[in-house]
Every structure is written in C-alpha cells, then in structure tokens.
Scaffold this motif. Structure first.
Motif, mmCIF file in Angstrom:
data_model
loop_
_atom_site.group_PDB
_atom_site.id
_atom_site.type_symbol
_atom_site.label_atom_id
_atom_site.label_comp_id
_atom_site.label_asym_id
_atom_site.label_seq_id
_atom_site.Cartn_x
_atom_site.Cartn_y
_atom_site.Cartn_z
ATOM 1 N N VAL A 51 -6.358 -2.557 -3.307
ATOM 2 C CA VAL A 51 -7.028 -3.488 -4.252
ATOM 3 C C VAL A 51 -6.315 -4.840 -4.030
ATOM 4 O O VAL A 51 -5.378 -4.624 -3.478
ATOM 5 N N ASP A 52 -6.932 -5.727 -4.571
ATOM 6 C CA ASP A 52 -6.342 -6.927 -4.451
ATOM 7 C C ASP A 52 -6.193 -7.756 -5.612
ATOM 8 O O ASP A 52 -6.692 -7.423 -6.648
ATOM 9 N N LEU A 53 -5.488 -8.872 -5.837
ATOM 10 C CA LEU A 53 -5.262 -9.700 -6.709
ATOM 11 C C LEU A 53 -5.602 -11.322 -6.426
ATOM 12 O O LEU A 53 -5.180 -11.497 -5.277
ATOM 13 N N ARG A 54 -6.274 -11.807 -7.325
ATOM 14 C CA ARG A 54 -6.896 -13.239 -6.995
ATOM 15 C C ARG A 54 -7.020 -14.083 -8.070
ATOM 16 O O ARG A 54 -7.011 -13.507 -9.338
ATOM 17 N N GLY A 55 -6.816 -15.314 -8.037
ATOM 18 C CA GLY A 55 -6.729 -16.364 -9.024
ATOM 19 C C GLY A 55 -6.148 -15.898 -10.163
ATOM 20 O O GLY A 55 -5.023 -15.829 -10.315
ATOM 21 N N GLN A 56 -6.773 -15.856 -11.410
ATOM 22 C CA GLN A 56 -6.204 -15.782 -12.591
ATOM 23 C C GLN A 56 -5.516 -14.394 -12.757
ATOM 24 O O GLN A 56 -4.480 -14.281 -13.403
ATOM 25 N N ILE A 58 -3.394 -13.065 -10.301
ATOM 26 C CA ILE A 58 -2.219 -13.394 -10.049
ATOM 27 C C ILE A 58 -1.481 -14.092 -10.923
ATOM 28 O O ILE A 58 -0.160 -13.629 -11.259
ATOM 29 N N GLU A 59 -2.144 -15.011 -11.628
ATOM 30 C CA GLU A 59 -1.306 -15.749 -12.849
ATOM 31 C C GLU A 59 -0.761 -14.818 -13.841
ATOM 32 O O GLU A 59 0.222 -14.876 -14.518
ATOM 33 N N VAL A 60 -1.674 -13.715 -14.208
ATOM 34 C CA VAL A 60 -0.983 -12.889 -15.344
ATOM 35 C C VAL A 60 -0.188 -12.103 -14.896
ATOM 36 O O VAL A 60 0.895 -11.788 -15.689
ATOM 37 N N GLY A 317 -9.914 -6.814 -14.886
ATOM 38 C CA GLY A 317 -9.081 -6.154 -15.936
ATOM 39 C C GLY A 317 -7.797 -6.541 -16.442
ATOM 40 O O GLY A 317 -7.581 -6.578 -17.664
ATOM 41 N N LEU A 318 -7.094 -7.008 -15.770
ATOM 42 C CA LEU A 318 -5.791 -7.721 -16.183
ATOM 43 C C LEU A 318 -5.894 -8.941 -16.927
ATOM 44 O O LEU A 318 -5.027 -8.807 -18.045
ATOM 45 N N VAL A 319 -6.855 -9.878 -16.655
ATOM 46 C CA VAL A 319 -7.217 -10.755 -17.513
ATOM 47 C C VAL A 319 -7.653 -10.592 -18.791
ATOM 48 O O VAL A 319 -7.220 -10.989 -19.766
#
Length: 416
Positions: A51-56, A58-60, A317-319
C-alpha cells in the motif's frame, strides 16, 4: 479539547482492526475515550499486499508521530516499467522523491499493509482493548446507548459503535435501507498473491499488458518474496460472483482467464498454490449519502472505499479516522453534532479522491487489442523520453487529495 470537554469519556466499540479502525483508536484514546477494537480474525491481521501513503495521509501519519516508524519499513520500489512479452521495459516512470509536487504511480511512501498494521497496533495496544476472534453480529440502539452482540454470544453497551469493517461492511448494511446498493462498479477485477523472488525481479514494478483488457503486475517487497497481481476488465455475473467462492475456485478462475497471457504467467500461476495468502476482489467504490445513524458511524472503506486505483485508499481511511476523532474531541457530549460535522468536513475530500477515478482512463490503461497495447506503450515511451511524467509530478500544486486541508487537531501530540 474544545466545547464539551467536561463530558464523561465515551465508551467506543470499533468493529474491525484494520488501519482505519486502529487509527481511530489512536486518536480517540488520546482524547481519554475508552476504546475496544473487535477483530474477527484470531490474531492481528498483519498481512496483505503493498500500500502507499499520499498527500493528506502522509500528514496524518506525521501528526501521529509515526512517520519515522513508517520510513523504517518502506518498500524499495523505484518506479514503474511497462514491459513487453520478453520482459523488456518499453517505458519507465520513476517515483517522485523530490519532496514536492505530486506522487507518481509509485509513491515515495510504499509500505506493506502488514507492516503498517503492526506500526499502528504498537502505537495503540497499551491504551486500547483489542479483542481478537470476535465479530459484531448485530446491534440495537436508542438515544442513550448502542448494544452490540458478539459472535461469541456476549453483548456489551457502548456510547458509540464504529463500523471499520471494510468495503463489505456488515455494520453498513445494518444502517442503510435494505434495497440500497452502495457500490459503484468499475468493471475491473483483481487478484494478488506472493511467489518466491528470483534474481531477475528488480526494485522496479513491472506492468505487462495482455490483449483482452488484461494486465499483470510484478513488484518485489523483500529479498525473498514477489507480489503478483492479475487484473482484468470484465463485466459478467461470473466475474462478480467468483470473489465469494472458495479460494480454490478463485484460483482456477484466474488461472483460466490468464492461461494464454505469456511473459511469466506460468511462473506466477504455479506460485498461486503455495502462496501464504491469495486475495480476489472486484474493484468498487463505496458511495453512500450518509455515514452514520444514531450512535453508529462508519469509517474507512466501510464508509467511502475509493478503490485501489484512487491511490488514496489507505490515506483516505487515515484521514477519515482523524476527522471523526477530531469532531468527537470537539463535541464529546454531543454525538449528533460530532457525527454531522464529520460528514460535512470529510465529504469534500472523499468526493475528490473518488471522483479522480476515471473509468475511461482505466480502460485506456487496459487495452483490448495488441495494436492498442503497442500504441499505449509507444505514447508512454515518448512521454518518458520527454520527461513529461517527472515534470508533471514535480510541478503539480496538489497531490491526489486535491487542495482540501487537514483540520487542526484539538488534541495534538508530538510529531516526527
């Protein structure tokens, strides 16, 4: 903490121990709420594909103070190559590691789902009650509480029940009208599994196009294992139904659909039966007009699955978990207001990441004829020669989450 800070801590039950459920537990416990996570698997489900992290997203993770932990488990994937039947790269798009602009097909933050799950579990296990091998089979609610009934025959009273149980959510089915279909279907299906890594498997993700709207991807995440993805365009009852069949029938289905595909198909199909896991799914989005009813609320894929092609599934999901916890922190004594605000604040972001999935572009990347495949590869090769993907990523003003800004956290913690 904002208004309502003197209210008693909430008793919260989270149905589902995936990334969204764990992230919600992380934030709620930092607001002194009492959280129980019920996970139907007998142990932490620390498996799955890359999976990957992007944009918002990453900030979370940065606000959680976990960015260094994530960096310590990143997969070495330098870019994506489009290959021919001999495995020769016709075009290669590298990851954008400049620290600015937009992530490319490969994110700067690629991680195995299992590693991310373990990171979140380690960050929450001391403050959260985890109950494994138990699912929420039903519930009822009134203005004061939600009573959950578990698969082991027990029951429990909670102030809030959270459905974090994925795109096939049982909690969602219970709060929506019986005849409501929450799925937007792309007409695309995917299966993935692991095979032993060979010397030729590099840190570049290989993408091989096959006539008939099929695609094979290979990506290697550690020195001994390689991930295999079979993807196809098909709108048939058989294709939609196969994902609910026993795994052996799923394997037979996918082997049959790709029998004539060439390249390394024989190797990949041969590795199916010894893979530590096999997963088959229809690529869908979950679209609903509401994410809550009374004292029950949805989060993550259960609320707004954006599909793997959004590139924002995990980040979304994190956001969502962050925003839901934020609103509960702000209004702990007024759940109706908190849940209404959760919907109001998050909905524009979800609309953005779901709307970015364009069916026409998806079909363009999965051509039906060999001639169309050659045209796609030639156009992509020219774009790469002219550095178009690299320049577009570096100078883009927004990542896939658009201009939507993550709200300030009323209960901030130290960051990485």
């Amino acid at each position: 903490m904002a208004d309502g800070s003197a209210a008693s801590p909430l008793r919260v039950l989270v149905a589902g121990g995936g990334t969204a459920g764990q992230a919600l537990a992380f934030w709620l416990t930092r607001g002194s709420h009492r959280v129980t996570v019920a996970e139907r698997f007998p142990a932490l489900r620390a498996s799955g594909a890359q999976v990957d992290l992007r944009g918002q997203g990453i900030e979370v993770v940065k606000r959680m103070g976990l960015l260094d932990a994530v960096r310590g488990h990143l997969v070495d994937e330098a870019g994506v190559a489009f290959v021919d039947a001999r495995g020769r790269a016709k075009a290669t798009i590298m990851a954008n590691t400049s620290g600015r602009g937009r992530q490319s097909l490969t994110s700067e933050y690629e991680i195995m789902r299992g590693d991310l799950v373990r990171i979140l579990y380690d960050a929450t296990k001391d403050d959260t009650e985890y109950v494994f091998g138990v699912s929420v089979d039903g519930f009822e609610q009134d203005g004061q509480k939600a009573v959950a009934h578990f698969s082991d025959g027990s029951s429990g009273e909670f102030d809030l029940l959270v459905g974090a149980d994925g795109q096939g959510s049982r909690i969602r089915r219970a709060i929506l009208p019986a005849d409501f279909d929450p799925y937007w279907r792309s007409g695309i299906h995917m299966a993935y599994w692991f095979v032993p890594r060979t010397a030729s498997d590099s840190n570049i993700r290989d993408t091989y196009m096959v006539s008939g709207g099929r695609q094979i991807m290979r990506r290697s995440h550690n020195p001994t294992e390689t991930q295999v993805y079979f993807v196809m365009r098909e709108e048939s009852e058989e294709a939609s139904a196969i994902h609910r069949e026993p795994v052996e029938l799923q394997r037979e289905f996918w082997a049959g659909r790709f029998r004539d595909a060439g390249w390394q198909t024989e190797r990949f199909v041969g590795g199916m039966r010894t893979s530590p896991f096999f997963y088959s799914q229809e690529i869908v989005q979950v679209r609903t007009d509401t994410w809550s009813k009374g004292r029950v609320v949805l989060v993550g894929d259960a609320a707004h699955c954006a599909s793997p092609y959004s590139g924002m599934g995990i980040s979304g999901g994190l956001v969502g978990a962050y925003v839901l916890a934020n609103e509960i922190h702000r209004h702990p004594g007024d759940l109706p207001t908190a849940l209404a605000n959760y919907d109001r604040v998050l909905r524009p972001f979800v609309d953005e990441i779901q709307g970015a999935v364009n069916p026409r572009l998806l079909r363009l990347g999965m051509p039906m004829t060999q001639r169309a495949i050659h045209v796609f590869q030639a156009a992509t090769a020219l774009a790469c020669f002219l550095h178009v993907p690299d320049l577009a990523a570096r100078f883009s003003k927004e990542d896939r989450g658009g201009s939507w800004q993550l709200p300030e956290n009323p209960a901030p913690i130290s960051t990485a």
